[in-house]
Scaffold this motif. Structure first.
Motif, mmCIF file in Angstrom:
data_model
loop_
_atom_site.group_PDB
_atom_site.id
_atom_site.type_symbol
_atom_site.label_atom_id
_atom_site.label_comp_id
_atom_site.label_asym_id
_atom_site.label_seq_id
_atom_site.Cartn_x
_atom_site.Cartn_y
_atom_site.Cartn_z
ATOM 1 N N ASP A 141 -31.151 -48.741 64.072
ATOM 2 C CA ASP A 141 -30.585 -48.468 62.762
ATOM 3 C C ASP A 141 -29.964 -49.742 62.186
ATOM 4 O O ASP A 141 -30.037 -50.821 62.785
ATOM 5 C CB ASP A 141 -29.576 -47.314 62.818
ATOM 6 N N ARG A 149 -37.770 -42.169 69.506
ATOM 7 C CA ARG A 149 -38.197 -41.037 68.687
ATOM 8 C C ARG A 149 -39.667 -40.726 68.923
ATOM 9 O O ARG A 149 -40.451 -41.614 69.260
ATOM 10 C CB ARG A 149 -38.035 -41.336 67.188
ATOM 11 N N TRP A 168 -42.377 -37.275 59.816
ATOM 12 C CA TRP A 168 -41.592 -36.141 60.305
ATOM 13 C C TRP A 168 -41.002 -36.562 61.637
ATOM 14 O O TRP A 168 -41.728 -36.958 62.555
ATOM 15 C CB TRP A 168 -42.449 -34.900 60.477
ATOM 16 N N CYS A 169 -39.685 -36.561 61.745
ATOM 17 C CA CYS A 169 -39.014 -36.977 62.973
ATOM 18 C C CYS A 169 -38.800 -35.743 63.851
ATOM 19 O O CYS A 169 -38.082 -34.807 63.465
ATOM 20 C CB CYS A 169 -37.680 -37.632 62.643
ATOM 21 N N ARG A 172 -34.931 -35.351 64.832
ATOM 22 C CA ARG A 172 -34.060 -34.822 63.782
ATOM 23 C C ARG A 172 -34.607 -33.551 63.135
ATOM 24 O O ARG A 172 -33.898 -32.908 62.359
ATOM 25 C CB ARG A 172 -33.826 -35.872 62.700
ATOM 26 N N ARG A 176 -38.049 -38.321 57.548
ATOM 27 C CA ARG A 176 -37.260 -39.537 57.619
ATOM 28 C C ARG A 176 -38.110 -40.733 57.185
ATOM 29 O O ARG A 176 -39.334 -40.708 57.239
ATOM 30 C CB ARG A 176 -36.750 -39.793 59.049
ATOM 31 N N TYR A 204 -42.808 -32.502 51.658
ATOM 32 C CA TYR A 204 -41.911 -33.612 51.335
ATOM 33 C C TYR A 204 -41.788 -33.781 49.821
ATOM 34 O O TYR A 204 -40.680 -33.954 49.289
ATOM 35 C CB TYR A 204 -42.430 -34.902 51.966
ATOM 36 N N ASP A 219 -27.456 -43.807 52.927
ATOM 37 C CA ASP A 219 -28.374 -42.984 53.696
ATOM 38 C C ASP A 219 -28.017 -43.024 55.181
ATOM 39 O O ASP A 219 -27.282 -43.876 55.630
ATOM 40 C CB ASP A 219 -29.807 -43.468 53.513
ATOM 41 N N ARG A 220 -28.644 -42.105 55.889
ATOM 42 C CA ARG A 220 -28.515 -42.167 57.329
ATOM 43 C C ARG A 220 -29.327 -43.324 57.873
ATOM 44 O O ARG A 220 -30.096 -43.943 57.160
ATOM 45 C CB ARG A 220 -28.960 -40.824 57.921
ATOM 46 N N GLU A 222 -32.014 -44.029 59.473
ATOM 47 C CA GLU A 222 -33.429 -44.270 59.362
ATOM 48 C C GLU A 222 -33.933 -44.149 57.938
ATOM 49 O O GLU A 222 -35.126 -44.251 57.677
ATOM 50 C CB GLU A 222 -34.225 -43.331 60.262
ATOM 51 N N ARG A 223 -33.056 -43.925 56.955
ATOM 52 C CA ARG A 223 -33.487 -43.843 55.580
ATOM 53 C C ARG A 223 -33.345 -45.217 54.920
ATOM 54 O O ARG A 223 -32.565 -46.035 55.309
ATOM 55 C CB ARG A 223 -32.670 -42.809 54.798
#
Length: 224
Positions: A141, A149, A168-169, A172, A176, A204, A219-220, A222-223
C-alpha cells in the motif's frame, strides 16, 4: 506502377525494426495481401479484393497516428511494440495519398520522459485478463505495508501517472484498484473465473453509476 520500397525505408517510416517489419509483411501476406518483392529488393503492395484500400479520411488518419504515438510514449514496451506494428500494418493498406497523411501526420506526441515506469508484471496481468484467470499478487500500500491477495483481474486502466488494475479482490470481497508500480509479484493460479469477467465489469459500472461522485483521494490502500 510505383517502384518497390525498400525494407529499410519502410522500417524507418514506421519506426519499427527490420525484424518487426519482416514479421508484419509475413502476417499481411498470410492474411491475403498481395505484397510483391523480397528482402534486399523492396516491396510493393498490389491492390486486390483480399485487402481493399482503407477509406480513412484525413482527420481519422490524424487520430490514428496520434493515438498510436501516445501508446508508444506511455512507457509500456509491449504496447509500444504493438503500436508500431499496428501502424505498419495500417500503412501497408492505405492508398499512396493517404499513406503520406499517416507517415507525415501533423499531430505529434512529445514526452521528454515516459508517462510511467514500465512494470515487469503487466504482460502477465493482461494475459490473465484475457484468459479470465485468477492471479496471486504481492501488493504494497502507499505506506509500504505488504499483503498477499488473490484477485480476479478485469481490466487495465491507464491514468496520467500509472497503470492500474481493476480487479475483484477475494481478500476484501469487493472491487479494488491496484497500482502497477506497487505490485511486488504476480503469479498465475491456473484457476479460471470464466465467464464472470463481463458480469463483474457490469456490476462495477453499476456501482459507479450509483456513487456518481469523483474520487476524493482519501482511498483505501489499494485504490487510486
Amino acid at each position: 506502377m510505383p517502384a518497390p520500397i525498400t525494407a529499410a525505408r519502410l522500417a524507418a517510416a514506421t519506426e519499427v525494426s527490420l525484424r518487426s517489419l519482416y514479421r508484419d509483411i509475413d502476417a499481411l501476406r498470410a492474411a491475403g495481401a498481395r505484397i510483391e518483392g523480397e528482402r534486399g529488393y523492396g516491396y510493393r503492395l498490389v491492390e486486390d479484393y483480399a485487402l481493399p484500400p482503407q477509406t480513412f479520411d484525413r482527420a481519422e488518419i490524424e487520430a490514428l497516428a496520434l493515438g498510436l504515438a501516445e501508446v508508444r510514449s506511455m512507457g509500456d514496451p509491449v504496447l509500444a511494440e504493438a503500436a508500431a506494428s499496428a501502424l505498419a500494418k495500417i500503412t501497408a493498406t492505405l492508398p499512396d495519398d493517404r499513406e503520406q497523411y499517416l507517415v507525415h501526420a501533423i499531430s505529434q506526441v512529445f514526452r521528454p520522459t515516459s508517462r510511467y515506469e514500465p512494470s515487469p508484471h503487466m504482460e502477465t496481468v493482461r494475459a490473465a485478463c484475457w484468459r479470465e484467470e485468477a492471479l496471486r499478487i504481492g501488493y504494497a500500500d502507499k505506506d509500504g505495508a505488504a499483503t498477499e491477495r488473490v484477485i480476479l483481474p478485469l481490466a487495465v486502466i491507464h491514468t496520467d501517472r500509472t497503470q492500474t488494475i481493476l480487479a475483484w479482490c477475494c481478500l476484501r470481497e469487493g472491487f479494488r484498484m491496484f497500482r502497477a508500480d506497487r505490485l511486488q509479484h504476480v503469479d498465475p493460479t491456473g484457476t479460471s473465473f470464466r465467464p464472470r469477467r463481463a458480469v463483474l465489469l457490469r456490476e462495477y459500472l453499476s456501482e459507479l453509476d450509483q456513487r456518481r461522485s469523483p474520487a476524493t483521494g482519501n482511498d483505501r490502500d489499494e485504490r487510486v
